[in-house]
Design a protein around this motif. Sequence first.
Motif, PDB file in Angstrom:
ATOM      1  N   GLU A  85      77.523  89.578 -91.513  1.00  0.00           N
ATOM      2  CA  GLU A  85      76.396  88.746 -91.088  1.00  0.00           C
ATOM      3  C   GLU A  85      76.514  87.328 -91.637  1.00  0.00           C
ATOM      4  N   PRO A  90      73.050  87.494 -87.725  1.00  0.00           N
ATOM      5  CA  PRO A  90      72.430  88.824 -87.709  1.00  0.00           C
ATOM      6  C   PRO A  90      73.035  89.739 -86.639  1.00  0.00           C
ATOM      7  N   ILE A  91      73.215  90.988 -87.024  1.00  0.00           N
ATOM      8  CA  ILE A  91      73.759  91.992 -86.105  1.00  0.00           C
ATOM      9  C   ILE A  91      72.598  92.753 -85.479  1.00  0.00           C
ATOM     10  N   LEU A 132      74.204  97.505 -92.709  1.00  0.00           N
ATOM     11  CA  LEU A 132      73.658  96.746 -91.581  1.00  0.00           C
ATOM     12  C   LEU A 132      72.266  97.247 -91.211  1.00  0.00           C
ATOM     13  N   ARG A 135      69.312  95.706 -93.161  1.00  0.00           N
ATOM     14  CA  ARG A 135      68.954  94.358 -92.708  1.00  0.00           C
ATOM     15  C   ARG A 135      68.181  94.422 -91.391  1.00  0.00           C
TER      16      ARG A 135
END
Length: 257
Positions: A85, A90-91, A132, A135
């Motif tokens: 990221e 952002p993923i 991930l 987040r």
Amino acid sequence: MSSLPHLFDLTGRRAVVTGCRRGIGLAMAEALAEAGADIIGVSAQMEADGSEVERRVTGHGRSFAAHRVDFADRQAVSHFAARVEADHGPIDILINNAGTIARHPAAEFPDEDWDRLIEVNLSSQFVLSRELGKRMVERGQGKIVFTASLLSFQGGVLVPAYTATKSAIAGLTKALANEWASSGVCVNAITPGYIATDNTQALRDDQTRSAAILDRIPAGRWGRPDDLAGATVFLASRASDYVHGAVLPVDGGWLGR
């Protein structure tokens, strides 16, 4: 109410797709790109540039970034998860597709193959999902899709480690969904049937075994990687916002037989 095309539109979304260099992962990455997502492709043998997956993704007008990560190396996976990221932003979507297989009789199954499959097929996927996913939870949205297997439901033959990992993936899908659904993060899995890829080459080369498999598939054919495209886009899009903990078969009817 949103129109159906809008629900499946991934424009502006950023997706990490593991094991995307060929086979099912390649088809998944292309499907997401066709729906509008930019792709971060990850594979143990990923070319820095000029790969088939890059060609297909950019052919749909989307950006592609390549990363070579050995999923048997926990440190390498953790490093990628910590940096992705920061490097790309952002993923929104994580496709946990990387995997491997080894065939031996259970009584002769080597420890080193067992350990490798556990690391590649299960532990690395948990590490990526944890890092991930947390987040995504903080942002209040995200999609995580695992590649499960028919052997998430059945025992198989000569593949005890693969079966163990794919059974665990089905359980992990449900466990993460239970924790993260209330935070707007959807965690689901796709269960491919018998798909014509490198992993099934040995089965397809065995005329007796291949005939027995085909005889049980109601659709009457081996699957193709692009048969997974629709399910991948569905589970990565707003169309599946109320789908949590599903393990979705795309198997030509095998499990319904």
